[in-house]
Design an enzyme around this catalytic site. Structure first.
Site, PDB file in Angstrom:
ATOM      1  N   LYS A  75       3.506   0.104  11.620  1.00 62.35           N
ATOM      2  CA  LYS A  75       2.730   0.297  10.233  1.00 62.35           C
ATOM      3  C   LYS A  75       2.003   1.487  10.312  1.00 62.35           C
ATOM      4  O   LYS A  75       1.257   1.805  11.262  1.00 62.35           O
ATOM      5  CB  LYS A  75       1.953  -1.087   9.890  1.00 62.35           C
ATOM      6  CG  LYS A  75       1.280  -0.849   8.616  1.00 62.35           C
ATOM      7  CD  LYS A  75       0.694  -2.159   8.366  1.00 62.35           C
ATOM      8  CE  LYS A  75       0.121  -2.203   6.956  1.00 62.35           C
ATOM      9  NZ  LYS A  75      -0.882  -3.518   6.658  1.00 62.35           N
ATOM     10  N   SER A 145       0.340  -5.943   2.559  1.00 62.86           N
ATOM     11  CA  SER A 145       0.373  -4.593   2.511  1.00 62.86           C
ATOM     12  C   SER A 145       1.313  -3.946   3.766  1.00 62.86           C
ATOM     13  O   SER A 145       1.748  -2.987   3.373  1.00 62.86           O
ATOM     14  CB  SER A 145      -0.939  -3.855   2.867  1.00 62.86           C
ATOM     15  OG  SER A 145      -1.350  -4.410   4.095  1.00 62.86           O
ATOM     16  N   SER A 169      -1.470  -9.911   4.471  1.00 65.78           N
ATOM     17  CA  SER A 169      -0.572  -8.620   4.584  1.00 65.78           C
ATOM     18  C   SER A 169       0.678  -8.850   5.545  1.00 65.78           C
ATOM     19  O   SER A 169       1.330  -7.753   5.539  1.00 65.78           O
ATOM     20  CB  SER A 169      -1.563  -7.413   4.870  1.00 65.78           C
ATOM     21  OG  SER A 169      -2.119  -7.223   3.640  1.00 65.78           O
TER      22      SER A 169
END
Lengths: 467, 80
Positions: A75, A145, A169
């Protein structure tokens, strides 16, 4: 793309090479990323160098662990030396990170092949991750997210993606994209070198195609870290051992009441079927309620708001026009509101954690089941989750069932549990006592093996992908 | 003379200036409305945290301190 356990076996038996797996991953990314936008950076040169190094290690008889030679995504809030960490925000420049985050260092030391950086919702603060598309229906959100990692794993580009989880997330995109997502106990995985959203709620962890893959990833990622004072020094178990022990003899709670109501009808039916299935595998299923969880959203945002504002205060003062309005208002509020509200939210967090502790202890629970989310993926142009008779803003709905385990720090695993009437994935959340990831993974592995939901492929996926 | 809402917006505008947040992208009226919502959410926590002097908010421990019964057992088992 094959799963982590399949890759590990194929690599060690000589049936494939890390270079072959990596070339397949890069080719799949090239083919699918224009539609999915799951990756923001693809590092083909670095990935192939790492793959060749893994192949050399295998040839030399060295075993670096369960991710050796396996392509993964990271990420884009996690530092990788030589690449910028943009956090999904136009406010961040392209200055490359000077060093690797601890998690990236552990991945590299374990022989993993980092294919690139996956998309994040801006500042890791949101549940949509635009412009990423959900592989099951590209007109819908992947969740957030960590939406890039969710889409990349679901589509079969990589068998594992790193995500972060402040209010859900990791588990939100895992549920909406039909992957496994693991948020371990607070402190189990170092966050050094990772952009924070909320220091006391942030967790780092894997999204994978299978429960065994998550166990393997946690073995690599977990452990003490002098660079992260919150990282636990507890020994790291071999999480991949004992996954096949089943659930016979375990006591598993099924959460009712707030915050798991309302939920979509298909979600409620899937949760009931999952509980029934685990009961038939020998677990004692116990219905429980935790009324304190009615306040989970107020406590969660009461902590995120000032902590995020403190972390990003220079940004919000210098370039507020470069921050999305929803996030900007959260950061501004965090700076303007007084400390009374923050400390009250921390007190509420303590009350919620105590209530969960009493629930586990009072019912002698080994694990606790909830739907990961109240509903499935919303269309990209929708703000609301639809329950038929009512609607709810997705930004709240997608967080209220996951955030209890950020507030309490408990480990929580999301596993694919079924599909709704539109063919969209539904996730089952399995929480356990502190540092008892082994039980959450054991229950998840049992459910995965008997539920039979892992055979379907998303609409946008690699040919032959196992996701 | 201003009404209550106007007073609130002016108060927020002043606070934004004090914090170095007086920027065209930050609207005092919208900020005042947003703050009202967040303060209402905070007030809802009074049902869970009725007294300000109660729970120690710094005592968060993901490893969970033992229940009193367990604590007693732990004390009993501790070597002298």
């Amino acid at each position: 793309m094959i799963t982590i356990p399949e890759a590990a076996r194929a690599l060690r038996s000589g049936r494939t090479t890390s270079r072959a797996l990596t070339e397949a991953s890069l080719a799949t990314a090239e083919a699918l990323n224009p539609e999915l936008s799951a990756f923001v950076v693809i590092d083909a040169v670095g990935a192939l160098e790492a793959a060749d190094a893994a192949d050399e290690a295998i040839a030399a008889g060295r075993d670096l662990g369960p991710l050796m030679g396996v392509p993964v995504g990271v990420k884009d809030i996690v530092d990788m030396a030589g690449l910028p960490t943009r956090c999904g925000s136009p406010a961040f420049d392209a200055t490359p990170a000077g060093s690797d985050a601890t998690s990236v260092r552990r991945l590299r030391a374990g022989g993993a092949v980092i294919v690139g950086k996956t998309a994040t919702h801006e500042l890791a603060c949101g549940v949509y991750t635009p412009p990423v598309s959900n592989p099951w229906d590209p007109s819908r959100v992947p969740g957030g997210s960590s939406g890039g990692s969710g889409a990349a794993v679901a589509a079969g580009i990589v068998p594992m993606g790193i995500g972060s989880d402040t209010g859900g997330s990791i588990r939100i995109p895992a549920s909406l994209c039909g992957t496994v997502g693991l948020k371990a106990t607070y402190g189990r995985v170092s966050r050094a070198g990772v952009a924070a959203l909320s220091w006391s709620l942030d967790h780092l962890g894997p999204l994978t195609a299978t429960v065994e893959g998550s166990a393997a990833a946690l073995e690599v990622l977990a452990g003490p870290d002098p660079l992260d004072p919150s990282a636990s020094s507890r020994p790291v178990p071999q999480y991949t051992r004992g996954l096949d022990r089943g659930v016979d003899g375990l006591r598993i709670g099924v959460l009712h009441g707030p915050p798991v109501e309302p939920v979509q009808t298909d979600v409620a039916e899937t949760l009931a079927a999952a509980a029934d299935l685990l009961g038939r595998q020998g677990a004692a299923m116990v219905g429980v309620e935790v009324p304190e969880l009615e306040h989970v959203l107020a406590a969660e945002f009461g902590i995120v708001c000032p902590e995020a504002a403190a972390y990003h205060r220079d940004l919000v003062r210098s370039r507020p026009d470069r921050i999305a309005p929803f996030i900007r208002s959260l950061l501004v509020a965090g700076l303007v509101m007084g400390p009374e509200h923050y400390f009250k939210a921390l007190q509420a967090r303590r009350a919620i954690a105590d209530a969960l502790r009493r629930t586990f202890a009072g019912n002698r629970l080994d694990a606790l089941l909830t739907p990961t989310l109240p509903g499935t993926a919303v269309p990209k142009d929708s703000d609301d989750l639809d329950y038929g008779a009512s609607t709810e803003p997705a930004g709240a709905a997608y967080v209220r069932t996951t955030a209890p385990f950020n507030l309490s720090g408990l480990p929580a695993l999301s596993v694919p549990a079924g599909f709704d009437r539109d063919g969209l994935p539904i996730g089952l959340q399995i929480a356990a006592a502190p540092f008892d990831e082994e039980t959450a993974l054991r229950v998840g592995a049992c459910f995965e093996s008997v539920a039979g939901v892992s055979g379907r492929r998303p609409r946008v996926s690699a040919a032959g992908a196992v996701s | 003379m201003t009404d209550g809402a106007g007073d609130a917006v002016e108060l927020v505008a002043r606070r934004l200036r004090e914090l170095g947040l007086d920027h065209p992208a930050i609207d005092p009226a919208a900020t005042a409305a947003d703050l009202a919502d967040r303060i209402a959410a905070s007030a809802s926590l009074d049902a869970l945290v009725p007294g300000s002097g109660g729970l120690d908010p710094t005592a968060f421990d993901p490893a969970w301190p033992p229940e009193p019964a367990d604590a007693d057992a732990a004390v009993a088992e501790r070597p002298n």
